[in-house]
Every structure is written in C-alpha cells, then in structure tokens.
Design a protein around this motif. Structure first.
Motif, PDB file in Angstrom:
ATOM      1  N   ILE A   1       0.842  -1.361   0.007  1.00 33.32           N
ATOM      2  CA  ILE A   1      -0.013  -0.078   0.048  1.00 33.32           C
ATOM      3  C   ILE A   1       0.831   1.143   0.021  1.00 33.32           C
ATOM      4  CG2 ILE A   1      -1.591   1.159   1.171  1.00 33.32           C
ATOM      5  CD1 ILE A   1      -2.842  -1.191   2.374  1.00 33.32           C
ATOM      6  N   THR A   2       1.988   1.217   0.911  1.00 34.49           N
ATOM      7  CA  THR A   2       2.807   2.355   0.852  1.00 34.49           C
ATOM      8  C   THR A   2       3.405   2.434  -0.461  1.00 34.49           C
ATOM      9  OG1 THR A   2       3.130   1.881   3.130  1.00 34.49           O
ATOM     10  CG2 THR A   2       4.672   3.252   2.059  1.00 34.49           C
ATOM     11  N   LEU A   3       3.817   1.419  -1.316  1.00 30.70           N
ATOM     12  CA  LEU A   3       4.678   1.699  -2.346  1.00 30.70           C
ATOM     13  C   LEU A   3       3.232   2.253  -3.426  1.00 30.70           C
ATOM     14  CD1 LEU A   3       6.652  -1.475  -2.897  1.00 30.70           C
ATOM     15  CD2 LEU A   3       7.415   0.697  -2.674  1.00 30.70           C
ATOM     16  N   GLY A   4       2.162   1.652  -3.418  1.00 30.79           N
ATOM     17  CA  GLY A   4       1.074   2.400  -4.276  1.00 30.79           C
ATOM     18  C   GLY A   4       0.846   3.881  -3.762  1.00 30.79           C
ATOM     19  N   PHE A   5       1.008   4.273  -2.751  1.00 35.58           N
ATOM     20  CA  PHE A   5       1.198   5.804  -2.439  1.00 35.58           C
ATOM     21  C   PHE A   5       1.959   6.622  -3.038  1.00 35.58           C
ATOM     22  CE2 PHE A   5      -1.155   5.084   1.838  1.00 35.58           C
ATOM     23  CZ  PHE A   5      -2.193   6.198   1.628  1.00 35.58           C
ATOM     24  N   GLY A   6       3.182   5.889  -3.046  1.00 39.20           N
ATOM     25  CA  GLY A   6       4.294   6.529  -3.884  1.00 39.20           C
ATOM     26  C   GLY A   6       4.046   6.755  -5.244  1.00 39.20           C
ATOM     27  N   PHE A   7       3.546   5.554  -5.996  1.00 38.00           N
ATOM     28  CA  PHE A   7       3.260   5.514  -7.437  1.00 38.00           C
ATOM     29  C   PHE A   7       2.310   6.532  -7.594  1.00 38.00           C
ATOM     30  CE2 PHE A   7       1.740   3.554 -11.194  1.00 38.00           C
ATOM     31  CZ  PHE A   7       2.708   3.470 -12.014  1.00 38.00           C
ATOM     32  N   THR A   8       1.061   6.504  -6.976  1.00 33.71           N
ATOM     33  CA  THR A   8       0.018   7.449  -7.479  1.00 33.71           C
ATOM     34  C   THR A   8       0.275   8.948  -7.100  1.00 33.71           C
ATOM     35  OG1 THR A   8      -1.013   6.821  -5.139  1.00 33.71           O
ATOM     36  CG2 THR A   8      -1.885   5.635  -7.158  1.00 33.71           C
ATOM     37  N   GLY A   9       1.090   9.128  -5.918  1.00 32.97           N
ATOM     38  CA  GLY A   9       1.338  10.629  -5.615  1.00 32.97           C
ATOM     39  C   GLY A   9       2.247  11.227  -6.449  1.00 32.97           C
ATOM     40  N   TYR A  10       3.033  10.288  -7.104  1.00 33.70           N
ATOM     41  CA  TYR A  10       4.165  10.919  -7.893  1.00 33.70           C
ATOM     42  C   TYR A  10       3.519  11.413  -9.116  1.00 33.70           C
ATOM     43  CZ  TYR A  10       8.915  10.919  -9.635  1.00 33.70           C
ATOM     44  OH  TYR A  10      10.214  11.304  -9.887  1.00 33.70           O
ATOM     45  N   LEU A  11       2.420  11.086  -9.604  1.00 33.57           N
ATOM     46  CA  LEU A  11       2.091  11.863 -10.719  1.00 33.57           C
ATOM     47  C   LEU A  11       1.065  13.097 -10.547  1.00 33.57           C
ATOM     48  CD1 LEU A  11       0.803  11.550 -13.792  1.00 33.57           C
ATOM     49  CD2 LEU A  11      -1.402  10.625 -12.855  1.00 33.57           C
ATOM     50  N   LEU A  12       0.739  13.470  -9.307  1.00 35.57           N
ATOM     51  CA  LEU A  12       0.000  14.708  -8.931  1.00 35.57           C
ATOM     52  C   LEU A  12       0.496  15.983  -9.144  1.00 35.57           C
ATOM     53  CD1 LEU A  12      -1.785  13.263  -5.703  1.00 35.57           C
ATOM     54  CD2 LEU A  12      -2.356  12.751  -7.985  1.00 35.57           C
ATOM     55  N   PRO A  13       1.656  16.176  -9.068  1.00 28.11           N
ATOM     56  CA  PRO A  13       2.209  17.589  -9.377  1.00 28.11           C
ATOM     57  C   PRO A  13       2.189  17.841 -11.064  1.00 28.11           C
ATOM     58  CG  PRO A  13       3.956  16.509  -8.076  1.00 28.11           C
ATOM     59  CD  PRO A  13       2.887  15.337  -8.400  1.00 28.11           C
ATOM     60  N   TRP A  14       1.881  16.703 -11.845  1.00 24.25           N
ATOM     61  CA  TRP A  14       1.500  17.055 -13.152  1.00 24.25           C
ATOM     62  C   TRP A  14       2.701  17.766 -13.949  1.00 24.25           C
ATOM     63  CZ3 TRP A  14      -1.653  13.767 -15.459  1.00 24.25           C
ATOM     64  CH2 TRP A  14      -1.983  14.138 -16.858  1.00 24.25           C
ATOM     65  N   ASP A  15       4.091  17.335 -13.398  1.00 25.31           N
ATOM     66  CA  ASP A  15       5.221  18.020 -14.419  1.00 25.31           C
ATOM     67  C   ASP A  15       5.711  16.827 -15.467  1.00 25.31           C
ATOM     68  OD1 ASP A  15       6.358  16.493 -12.625  1.00 25.31           O
ATOM     69  OD2 ASP A  15       7.857  17.927 -11.856  1.00 25.31           O
ATOM     70  N   GLN A  16       6.787  17.557 -16.292  1.00 20.97           N
ATOM     71  CA  GLN A  16       7.089  16.441 -17.031  1.00 20.97           C
ATOM     72  C   GLN A  16       7.613  15.009 -16.323  1.00 20.97           C
ATOM     73  OE1 GLN A  16       6.107  16.437 -20.103  1.00 20.97           O
ATOM     74  NE2 GLN A  16       7.955  17.106 -21.377  1.00 20.97           N
ATOM     75  N   ARG A  17       8.478  15.100 -15.411  1.00 19.71           N
ATOM     76  CA  ARG A  17       8.969  14.019 -14.750  1.00 19.71           C
ATOM     77  C   ARG A  17       7.667  12.968 -14.290  1.00 19.71           C
ATOM     78  NH1 ARG A  17      13.136  14.682  -9.871  1.00 19.71           N
ATOM     79  NH2 ARG A  17      11.169  15.602  -9.255  1.00 19.71           N
ATOM     80  N   ALA A  18       6.612  13.566 -13.396  1.00 19.67           N
ATOM     81  CA  ALA A  18       5.414  12.953 -13.055  1.00 19.67           C
ATOM     82  C   ALA A  18       4.849  12.386 -13.989  1.00 19.67           C
ATOM     83  CB  ALA A  18       4.646  14.024 -12.190  1.00 19.67           C
ATOM     84  N   PHE A  19       4.551  13.091 -15.280  1.00 26.50           N
ATOM     85  CA  PHE A  19       3.702  12.391 -16.475  1.00 26.50           C
ATOM     86  C   PHE A  19       4.604  11.301 -16.968  1.00 26.50           C
ATOM     87  CE2 PHE A  19       2.250  12.234 -20.582  1.00 26.50           C
ATOM     88  CZ  PHE A  19       0.960  12.573 -20.675  1.00 26.50           C
ATOM     89  N   TRP A  20       5.512  11.375 -17.351  1.00 28.44           N
ATOM     90  CA  TRP A  20       6.346  10.374 -18.285  1.00 28.44           C
ATOM     91  C   TRP A  20       6.779   9.193 -17.407  1.00 28.44           C
ATOM     92  CZ3 TRP A  20       5.342  10.024 -22.785  1.00 28.44           C
ATOM     93  CH2 TRP A  20       5.052  11.128 -23.673  1.00 28.44           C
ATOM     94  N   ALA A  21       6.953   9.514 -15.923  1.00 26.71           N
ATOM     95  CA  ALA A  21       7.303   8.323 -15.237  1.00 26.71           C
ATOM     96  C   ALA A  21       6.080   7.354 -14.935  1.00 26.71           C
ATOM     97  CB  ALA A  21       7.918   9.020 -13.647  1.00 26.71           C
TER      98      ALA A  21
END
Lengths: 154, 358
Positions: B138-158
C-alpha cells in the motif's frame, strides 16, 4: 535528626519532580507550537492581486456599452459595473452593499438594480435610491480614450 | 483526621479522568494497552513505530496539501506551483510530504528486514507478517500514485512508463493498462483516478490494515529474537515496561525522525519541472529510487519475464511464514533462509545502483 534529613530529601525530590514536570510541559508545548505555527500560516490563504499587475485594464469600448447602457465586467477577480450615462462613463463595484449579490443595469429605469432585494442605485454617484442597501456602491476609477474604456488608476 | 483525606483537592484532569472512568472504565482499557512488557532481548530499532509516525506525518501534510491542490491537468501544475511559492510554509509542507514518502518506504523496508532477520514472522505471528507486507505494498502504491499529482514532465512520463509495464502482463495486459490509466494514455482521467486512489482508497485501506496489524502485535507482545515463541516461558523474564520506558525511547526516535525530515525538506525542497507535455518525452525518464531495481530488471530481461517475476515474487513474500516452517529464529540456526534473504537484498541493491547510474 533522622526525621530532619528525611524532610530535606523529600523536599529535594519534590523540587526535582516539579522541575522535570515543567521541562516535560515545556517540551510538549514547544513541539505543539513549532508544528502549529507553520500549519496555521499555511491555512491562511495568501493574497492574490485584484487587478492583473495593477495599472489600467481595457474592459471594452463604447461599442460594447452604448449610450444609456451598462454592463458588468471583470476587473481582476472583482466584478465592476460600467455605465455609459449622459454625464459620461461611470464605474462602480458591482457587489451590492446589502448582501453581496451582483447588481445589474436596469435599462428601462436607467438605474443600477440589485436583483436580490430590489436595491436601486444612482448611476452617476452610486448612491442608494431605494431598497435595503446600507451604503452606496464604491466608485472605480474609469477613463475613456477615444472609444476605449479603461478601469483602474493610470 | 479523616476530614483531611476526604477534602484533599483533586486536579481538574484527575476529575475528568475519574468522570470518564466511572462511565466507560477507561482505566482498564488504558492499562491493557499500556502496561505490557517488552522482552529484554527484543531489538526493534523502533522501526515499526517510526513507520507509524511517518504515516501520521504523511496523512497530516497530505490533508494540508489537498486544501490548495487541484486535480485537473489544466490546474494541477499551477496549484502545486502556487503551494510551493505563494502559500506561507507551502514549500515546507510539500517538501515534508515528498521526503516523508521516501523515509516512510525506507522505514517500512528496514522494519521488514528487521522482522525477517530476527525470525519474528514465525508462529504465532504469521498474520501480522502478511498484513505487514500488504502495508508495504500500500505504501508503494502511495508512492506511485502520488508521483503523478504535481503533473510536471517527470511525473507524467514516469507514470506513462510505469503504467506501460502493466501492459506487458500476458492475456490481461491491455485490460490492466486501460484500467489503471482509465484510458489508453495517461490523461485527465488518470490524474483524477490517481488522486482518488491516493487520497481516499489507499489511506482508508492502510488505516484499516494498520489497525489490525497493531492489535495483533499487542496480542502477542514483541518477539524474542533469541528463542522461538514456544520456548519462551511466560514468567521467565519480567522484561521492560512498554509504558513509560519503551514509549519514551520511541518518542525520542520520533523526534529524531522529525528533525531529519525537516532538515531534508529545508535543504533539499521538492522541486518542480516543466508542466507535463504529452507530446514531448524528456530524455532519461526514470522512476523513483524504490522502483529503480524493477526498472533495471525490466531493461535486462524480456518484458514478460520482467513483469511476471515481481508478480510471482509478491505471493512468496506474503506467504513467507507459511513457506518457512523452520521454527528456529536465531540467524545461525537458519542459514539457508538468511542466505536467501541476503542474496535477494544484494540483488535488489545492485539493480537499484545500476539503474541509478545507467
């Protein structure tokens, strides 16, 4: 003698205990304070500029607002009513001083009308003519150059 | 003489406690929760408690972030920018949240390793382990889903690359990819989906599993790392009182973690790259460090193998207490399991470093 010594010891213990209690209380208090200060600062919303960068903003031309007509336009995040009157162009905050509804131009009566409780305002001065509003509409600086209407200070 | 005893003034706090106790018998509940003993040999390094503390930090900083964050592709980036540069202490709250995520995964993994090497997952603590592994996922799931939220290039493409690997799963790959992204590509639907999962689904799941995990720990007490549970006699050693001794140590550990968190957040605040552009992939897209080993593994082996290996490994990790029937807990008495653990750890470390420098 023995009794006296015991008394001194228990007094010392009492001092130590109350000092430790005070220290613990201080620690807890400073922890809470150091967390709460940034959180409260964060919760208070930052100011956002009301006009885009200050100065004058072009809101339309006399073609949009012909003679005898009025229109509500956006100045930054505030609504402003602009009226083309016989005495010239006037502009007021469009937020009714009664309960915050947005006023509109009543072309038939040639008055500013608040639709919520029928407050009426004078289009030249913003003064209350009828209805419940407690204060006049605050004026907004307006200027006319050729046919272009500008709001805000120059 | 008796009057003195009767008239002794009681503090307000005392009277409130008495009032509650009279109605709800809180004292016995508190006694049952606090007045337990920790085996003298137990060495937890306070890792479970630290993970718990970091979860609290993530929950509170996360709730604060939702007050300004806007989960749409048009506004997400600017709202994060607004939090970072305009809101008072916004940079701090956001950086604490970003660093807290990393530290929570570190603490979670170290906690798992501690339990593994001490054999603390064995009978009667099998379910505690199973739930603990779920908590890690679940913690890894947090990391994965939270990473997208800033919606910058890194977030989007990762996220694009990360979700793409789900498509490599045989048979159901396409369905899975569509299901995770909410469409064929990472889009506005993905953003709201990830936001909902990150702020509603996962927190509720984690809290529920965590509650049971902690209740089970309380039921068993801490494991003795020297002797299997069956050989520890109840009255053999009195142990250390959980309250206040162990709690005090734990509190000190929390203070240290809080200090580390704030120092990291201040010295290395969370940045923001250019706004996400679905038409332009930046060079060298890499996931967060905790997914680097998987990323590197995927580069080395055929896609299907790379995706199926972790899918197959997860149940092994979850079911470890049922697969490892050796009752011994001392590392010297279970050399094969320890060797397997060390090898796996080594492999993951090498792949992570390799992934970092590749």
């Amino acid at each position: 003698m023995a009794l006296g010594l015991k008394n001194v010891q228990s007094k010392e213990n009492g001092n130590r205990r109350s000092f430790l209690k005070w220290l613990l209380g201080f620690g807890i208090f400073s922890t809470i304070a150091s967390v709460l200060i940034p959180v409260i600062g964060y919760l208070i919303p930052p100011e956002r500029g009301s006009t885009a960068g200050g100065g004058r903003v072009l809101v339309g031309t006399t073609l949009d607002i012909p003679f005898g007509m009025g229109k509500v336009v956006q100045l930054g995040n505030k609504p402003v009513i602009v009226i083309n009157t016989p005495q010239g162009i006037t502009a007021f905050s469009a937020i009714c001083t009664h309960l915050g509804c947005i006023v509109d131009w009543d072309a038939e009566r040639q008055l500013i009308l608040c639709p919520c409780h029928d407050g009426l305002f004078n289009p030249q001065t913003g003064a209350v003519i009828a209805g419940p509003p407690p204060a006049p509409l605050p004026p907004v600086p307006v200027s006319l150059e050729d046919e272009e209407i500008y709001l805000g200070e120059a | 003489m008796n009057d003195q005893v009767i008239d002794r003034p009681t503090s307000l706090a005392q009277r409130v406690i008495d009032w509650m106790d009279e109605r709800y018998e809180l004292r016995s509940l508190l006694d049952a929760m606090l007045h337990v003993y920790v085996p003298r040999e137990a060495k937890t390094f306070y890792l479970g408690g630290i993970t718990l503390f970091l979860f609290f930090m993530q929950a509170s900083s996360g709730i604060l972030l939702t007050l300004y964050y806007q989960p749409t592709p048009d506004t997400a980036y600017n709202s994060v920018l607004f939090i970072t540069s305009d809101v008072s202490f916004g940079w701090l709250i956001r950086s604490v949240h970003a660093w807290g995520a990393n530290l929570m995964i570190v603490a979670c993994v170290l906690h798992l390793l501690r339990v593994f090497f001490q054999g603390a997952y064995k009978r009667p603590r099998e379910i505690t382990w199973v739930l603990g592994v779920f908590l890690l996922f679940i913690t890894l799931g947090f990391g994965f889903t939270g990473y997208l939220l800033p919606w910058d290039q890194r977030a989007f493409w990762a996220t694009t690359v990360g979700t793409e690997s789900a498509g490599a799963v045989p048979v159901i790959g396409d369905f899975l990819l569509n299901f995770i992204r909410g469409g064929a590509t990472v889009s506005d639907v993905t953003l709201t989906r990830f936001f909902g999962i990150h702020t509603l689904v996962l927190p509720v799941s984690l809290a529920a599993v965590l509650l049971v995990h902690i209740v089970l720990i309380h039921q068993h007490g801490l494991a003795n790392p020297k002797k299997p549970a069956g050989q520890v006699k109840p009255d053999e050693e009195p142990g250390i009182p959980f309250f206040p001794h162990y709690i005090l140590d734990e509190a000190i550990a929390w203070y240290i973690v809080l200090a580390v968190l704030v120092i990291l957040a201040s010295l290395f605040p969370a940045g923001l790259e250019a706004k996400a552009n679905p038409l332009e992939t930046p060079a060298h897209i890499k996931p967060e460090w905790y997914f680097l080993s998987l990323y590197q593994f995927l580069k080395l082996v055929p896609r299907t193998v790379g995706v199926l290996t972790p899918v197959a490994a997860a149940p092994l990790l979850i079911l470890l207490p049922f697969l490892d029937r050796n009752p011994e807990v001392a590392p010297a008495k279970r050399p094969r399991m320890i060797a397997a653990g060390v090898l796996l750890l080594l492999a993951i470390t090498i792949l992570t470093v390799w992934g970092h420098f590749s």
